[in-house]
Design a protein around this motif. Sequence first.
Motif, PDB file in Angstrom:
ATOM      1  N   GLU A 115      33.123  46.765  45.197  1.00 17.94           N
ATOM      2  CA  GLU A 115      33.855  46.207  44.054  1.00 17.94           C
ATOM      3  C   GLU A 115      35.112  45.486  44.521  1.00 17.94           C
ATOM      4  OE1 GLU A 115      34.433  49.500  41.387  1.00 17.94           O
ATOM      5  OE2 GLU A 115      32.359  49.417  40.674  1.00 17.94           O
ATOM      6  N   LYS A 139      35.817  41.471  44.060  1.00 20.48           N
ATOM      7  CA  LYS A 139      37.018  40.970  43.396  1.00 20.48           C
ATOM      8  C   LYS A 139      37.812  40.058  44.320  1.00 20.48           C
ATOM      9  CE  LYS A 139      37.501  44.768  40.159  1.00 20.48           C
ATOM     10  NZ  LYS A 139      38.253  45.972  39.795  1.00 20.48           N
ATOM     11  N   GLU A 169      35.982  36.729  44.506  1.00 14.90           N
ATOM     12  CA  GLU A 169      36.178  35.956  43.279  1.00 14.90           C
ATOM     13  C   GLU A 169      37.568  35.330  43.250  1.00 14.90           C
ATOM     14  OE1 GLU A 169      35.395  38.700  40.117  1.00 14.90           O
ATOM     15  OE2 GLU A 169      33.231  38.685  40.472  1.00 14.90           O
ATOM     16  N   LYS A 170      38.577  36.085  43.665  1.00 15.09           N
ATOM     17  CA  LYS A 170      39.939  35.547  43.701  1.00 15.09           C
ATOM     18  C   LYS A 170      40.034  34.421  44.724  1.00 15.09           C
ATOM     19  CE  LYS A 170      44.770  36.916  44.471  1.00 15.09           C
ATOM     20  NZ  LYS A 170      45.146  35.616  44.882  1.00 15.09           N
TER      21      LYS A 170
END
Length: 76
Positions: free
Chosen positions: A55, A59, A62-63
């Motif tokens: 996870e 994240k 994605e950032k």
Amino acid sequence: MRKFNSDRIAVMSDEELHSHASKIKNLLSYKNKRDSKENLEIEFCYLQREIFIREKRRKSHEKFLKDNGRNFRRFN
């Protein structure tokens, strides 16, 4: 004895990880024997750790894409 080793956990799909973690969590609520419960708790921790790592990696990716995606699209 551990049911899954680190190599096996690393190649599990997200669905498998969540499924096994859920099953172990349910078993923990019914186990009374200390030894078997401890083994399940250890197994659950390994699965939860892998879920957390994935996870966090997702994240971060994605950032990164959000912050730098424009630059990469220009070169493709």
